[in-house]
Design a protein around this motif. Sequence first.
Motif, short mmCIF file in Angstrom:
data_model
loop_
_atom_site.label_atom_id
_atom_site.label_comp_id
_atom_site.label_asym_id
_atom_site.label_seq_id
_atom_site.Cartn_x
_atom_site.Cartn_y
_atom_site.Cartn_z
N ARG A 64 91.55 49.15 9.19
CA ARG A 64 92.80 49.93 8.66
C ARG A 64 93.87 49.14 7.98
O ARG A 64 94.47 49.42 7.14
N ALA A 65 93.64 47.89 8.29
CA ALA A 65 94.82 47.01 7.48
C ALA A 65 94.16 46.81 5.98
O ALA A 65 94.88 47.10 5.01
N HIS A 68 94.93 50.09 4.13
CA HIS A 68 96.48 49.96 3.70
C HIS A 68 96.63 49.16 2.58
O HIS A 68 97.64 49.53 1.57
N ASN A 69 96.00 48.12 2.45
CA ASN A 69 96.25 47.28 1.31
C ASN A 69 95.65 47.64 -0.04
O ASN A 69 95.99 47.19 -1.09
N ARG A 73 92.14 55.43 2.64
CA ARG A 73 92.36 55.84 4.11
C ARG A 73 91.32 55.34 5.13
O ARG A 73 90.07 55.59 4.33
#
Length: 431
Positions: A64-65, A68-69, A73
């Motif tokens: 997830r992190a 985001h970066n 998705r």
Amino acid sequence: MKIVVVGGGAGGLELATKLGNKLGKKQTADILLIDKNQTHLWKPLLHEVASGTMDSEIDAVSYRAHAHNHGFRFKIGTLSGINREEKYIHLQPVVDDEGEEILPERKESYDILVLAIGSISNDFGVQGIREHAIFLDSPKQAIRFQHKLVNQFIRINRRLEQEPDTSLSVAIVGGGATGVELSAELFNARHWFSLYGLKNVTSEHLKVTLVEAGPRLLPALSERIAGSVHQELLELGLDIRTNTQVSRAEAGKLHTADGKIIEADLIVWAAGVKAPDFLKDFGGLETNRINQIVVNTHLQPAQDESIYVIGDCAGRQIDEKRWVPPRAQSAHQMASLVYHNILLSLAGKPQKDFKYQDHGSLVSLSRYTAIGNLMGNLTRGSMNIEGKLARMAYVSLYRMHQLALHGWTKMILMTLSEKINKVIRPRLKLH
């Protein structure tokens, strides 16, 4: 345009990262990564997690992190089926450790689908293996073995006060890279257990038996290199049994085809891999004998041009006898090609053909040494290496993976962080 990548292993995560940076951040395409786990760990490191010399909680990448970066998705889920006509996949319900449902069964649509779901251990139908052996397919399984190892060492250390002939016996079936590297890591782990308070446990109290059905260890490497590894392991104290086929397993025992019994407190099966069984009949796509989806030169199944397959679940023949091996370097090369082919396809240009480049094989014998060869465009021809040079080359493979995921700056910072952790943290995971 929606591009779905199923599987966050070495190839899948590298591909999703590149597509996210190139297309996702610009909102040119919706990039979705699906994996059954929440975090990623480079699979060649699982033997270090199993021995406790690596802490997966520190080295794992949060999907997830990372998503985001890098402009894509992430969704948690396990692939269970496909509808190629309507272009959607089925995902199994997600449940917690108590069996309570977190997410229901779902459908996920796609315009382009990339299958990168990896491989599982192949028990070849040997009776009792599934029930009594531990596989090293995932961090969860490696952690399970590590917990058992810690408990066994603590138990043995206490028993040695009353029974000096007691020892911890570990049987590893499979003389490939995983079996060989885990064998060496176990002796390294024993060393640190002794330093961290289990004073009664010495090298003579750890008995590791490495069982290989073939005539020698490491059949993918040259006889000279395999012989060097064999000798190094003998000097560590391993009991190596080649030409030994396991016929069945039961609690604490392996039975061999020649009627012998190998007793063991812990049994690890590392004798081969295959693609997951559900791929045998997956949307009418052609598969080979180990369930891999057969792909063409563009890494697409002949039956569907909207699908790509990479990594261990992709079956691509090199010649009449050889297939692209299920290795991290294969997944990396496939991910790179599919990245370029997706961009070429979106631009209406001809796609490139996949040509596997064997860059050699390296085997790490923990802190003791490393041995292997470099081939292809890394050297002129083939070069055998061992010792510190081989160890540096082995570590560089992981650095290349980190570079593909994080870029130069973060990769360098991660390297420095690992150096610092070796000073401030225990050298072995003790819980």
